[in-house]
Scaffold this motif. Structure first.
Motif, mmCIF file in Angstrom:
data_model
loop_
_atom_site.group_PDB
_atom_site.id
_atom_site.type_symbol
_atom_site.label_atom_id
_atom_site.label_comp_id
_atom_site.label_asym_id
_atom_site.label_seq_id
_atom_site.Cartn_x
_atom_site.Cartn_y
_atom_site.Cartn_z
ATOM 1 N N LEU A 125 -74.867 -84.862 43.558
ATOM 2 C CA LEU A 125 -75.096 -83.842 42.530
ATOM 3 C C LEU A 125 -74.759 -82.448 43.057
ATOM 4 O O LEU A 125 -74.071 -81.668 42.381
ATOM 5 C CB LEU A 125 -76.531 -83.894 42.027
ATOM 6 C CG LEU A 125 -76.901 -82.883 40.944
ATOM 7 C CD1 LEU A 125 -76.072 -83.121 39.685
ATOM 8 C CD2 LEU A 125 -78.384 -82.952 40.638
ATOM 9 N N VAL A 126 -75.218 -82.130 44.259
ATOM 10 C CA VAL A 126 -74.929 -80.809 44.831
ATOM 11 C C VAL A 126 -73.424 -80.649 45.047
ATOM 12 O O VAL A 126 -72.848 -79.596 44.742
ATOM 13 C CB VAL A 126 -75.726 -80.587 46.133
ATOM 14 C CG1 VAL A 126 -75.216 -79.381 46.898
ATOM 15 C CG2 VAL A 126 -77.198 -80.426 45.815
ATOM 16 N N MET A 127 -72.781 -81.684 45.553
ATOM 17 C CA MET A 127 -71.326 -81.592 45.756
ATOM 18 C C MET A 127 -70.596 -81.429 44.419
ATOM 19 O O MET A 127 -69.634 -80.666 44.328
ATOM 20 C CB MET A 127 -70.810 -82.816 46.509
ATOM 21 C CG MET A 127 -71.156 -82.790 47.976
ATOM 22 S SD MET A 127 -70.380 -84.121 48.883
ATOM 23 C CE MET A 127 -71.762 -85.205 49.143
ATOM 24 N N PRO A 180 -66.462 -76.933 41.649
ATOM 25 C CA PRO A 180 -65.656 -75.868 41.025
ATOM 26 C C PRO A 180 -65.462 -74.654 41.937
ATOM 27 O O PRO A 180 -64.413 -74.016 41.892
ATOM 28 C CB PRO A 180 -66.448 -75.500 39.767
ATOM 29 C CG PRO A 180 -67.230 -76.727 39.443
ATOM 30 C CD PRO A 180 -67.567 -77.342 40.776
ATOM 31 N N LEU A 181 -66.459 -74.339 42.761
ATOM 32 C CA LEU A 181 -66.292 -73.227 43.705
ATOM 33 C C LEU A 181 -65.217 -73.545 44.741
ATOM 34 O O LEU A 181 -64.499 -72.658 45.188
ATOM 35 C CB LEU A 181 -67.617 -72.907 44.399
ATOM 36 C CG LEU A 181 -68.685 -72.263 43.521
ATOM 37 C CD1 LEU A 181 -69.983 -72.112 44.292
ATOM 38 C CD2 LEU A 181 -68.219 -70.926 42.998
ATOM 39 N N PHE A 182 -65.108 -74.809 45.118
ATOM 40 C CA PHE A 182 -64.031 -75.216 46.015
ATOM 41 C C PHE A 182 -62.681 -75.073 45.326
ATOM 42 O O PHE A 182 -61.715 -74.571 45.904
ATOM 43 C CB PHE A 182 -64.248 -76.660 46.491
ATOM 44 C CG PHE A 182 -63.025 -77.310 47.048
ATOM 45 C CD1 PHE A 182 -62.495 -76.909 48.269
ATOM 46 C CD2 PHE A 182 -62.372 -78.313 46.343
ATOM 47 C CE1 PHE A 182 -61.342 -77.496 48.785
ATOM 48 C CE2 PHE A 182 -61.227 -78.904 46.850
ATOM 49 C CZ PHE A 182 -60.718 -78.495 48.070
ATOM 50 N N LYS A 183 -62.620 -75.506 44.075
ATOM 51 C CA LYS A 183 -61.349 -75.474 43.343
ATOM 52 C C LYS A 183 -60.808 -74.053 43.153
ATOM 53 O O LYS A 183 -59.598 -73.859 43.137
ATOM 54 C CB LYS A 183 -61.479 -76.162 41.978
ATOM 55 C CG LYS A 183 -61.579 -77.662 42.049
ATOM 56 C CD LYS A 183 -60.389 -78.287 42.723
ATOM 57 C CE LYS A 183 -59.189 -78.339 41.815
ATOM 58 N NZ LYS A 183 -58.025 -78.996 42.417
ATOM 59 N N ILE A 184 -61.691 -73.067 43.019
ATOM 60 C CA ILE A 184 -61.216 -71.693 42.844
ATOM 61 C C ILE A 184 -61.093 -70.956 44.176
ATOM 62 O O ILE A 184 -60.741 -69.776 44.199
ATOM 63 C CB ILE A 184 -62.116 -70.896 41.870
ATOM 64 C CG1 ILE A 184 -63.527 -70.734 42.426
ATOM 65 C CG2 ILE A 184 -62.093 -71.518 40.496
ATOM 66 C CD1 ILE A 184 -64.394 -69.774 41.630
ATOM 67 N N GLY A 185 -61.397 -71.637 45.277
ATOM 68 C CA GLY A 185 -61.231 -71.040 46.599
ATOM 69 C C GLY A 185 -62.441 -70.298 47.126
ATOM 70 O O GLY A 185 -62.347 -69.600 48.132
ATOM 71 N N ALA A 204 -63.786 -77.193 51.542
ATOM 72 C CA ALA A 204 -64.203 -78.575 51.280
ATOM 73 C C ALA A 204 -65.316 -78.996 52.235
ATOM 74 O O ALA A 204 -66.281 -79.653 51.832
ATOM 75 C CB ALA A 204 -63.011 -79.517 51.415
ATOM 76 N N GLY A 205 -65.206 -78.612 53.498
ATOM 77 C CA GLY A 205 -66.245 -78.950 54.472
ATOM 78 C C GLY A 205 -67.572 -78.298 54.132
ATOM 79 O O GLY A 205 -68.634 -78.894 54.336
ATOM 80 N N ASP A 206 -67.520 -77.071 53.609
ATOM 81 C CA ASP A 206 -68.747 -76.383 53.209
ATOM 82 C C ASP A 206 -69.444 -77.118 52.068
ATOM 83 O O ASP A 206 -70.661 -77.287 52.070
ATOM 84 C CB ASP A 206 -68.436 -74.949 52.782
ATOM 85 C CG ASP A 206 -67.858 -74.116 53.905
ATOM 86 O OD1 ASP A 206 -68.176 -74.394 55.079
ATOM 87 O OD2 ASP A 206 -67.083 -73.187 53.610
#
Length: 141
Positions: free
Chosen positions: A58-60, A65-70, A74-76
């Motif tokens: 759920l958290v991932m 979306p925050l990963f997708k916009i930079g 991904a590791g974070d």
């Protein structure tokens, strides 16, 4: 609280890689997740394992979306999800808030020291995640 101490060891290793190599190895994420899943399975049986997996996924999913916009690496995203699985469900939002607040404070200091463009390249989020877990251990939240 022994499980949070073990989590801190994994997070310290993540800091070493994140600050040294600017990445968090997948095998470290897998070992951290496996330890958390085994701990929850041992203490709470099958429902605990399902809660661990559910919280982590759920958290991932929320942070994807925050990963997708930079905004996050991904590791974070994986580290935040795996760490959230260790925590009681009622502490997860405060954990995320504290982690991102510490990261924002570090970013503001970097920008202040280097000017408006000083935070380019981002910051390593493993440190703020470790600080947030240490705040939980210290009873701050």
């Amino acid at each position: 609280m022994m499980w949070l101490a073990a989590l801190c060891v994994f997070l310290a290793a993540a800091c070493r890689y994140d600050y040294g190599e600017r990445r968090i190895p997948n095998n470290l994420i897998i070992w951290t997740a496996a330890a958390g899943a085994v701990w929850r399975l041992w203490n709470e049986r099958a429902p605990g394992l399902l809660w661990y997996l559910g919280q982590a996924v759920l958290v991932m999913a929320i942070l994807y979306p925050l990963f997708k916009i930079g905004g996050l690496g991904a590791g974070d995203v994986k580290l935040l999800g795996v760490t959230a699985g260790y925590l009681p469900a009622e502490k997860i939002l405060v954990f995320l808030f504290c982690s991102l607040l510490v990261a924002a404070m570090i970013s503001v200091v970097k920008m202040w020291k280097r000017g408006a463009g000083g935070a380019q390249g981002g910051i390593c989020l493993s440190g703020p995640v470790l600080v947030s877990v240490l705040l939980l251990l210290g009873g701050v939240y």
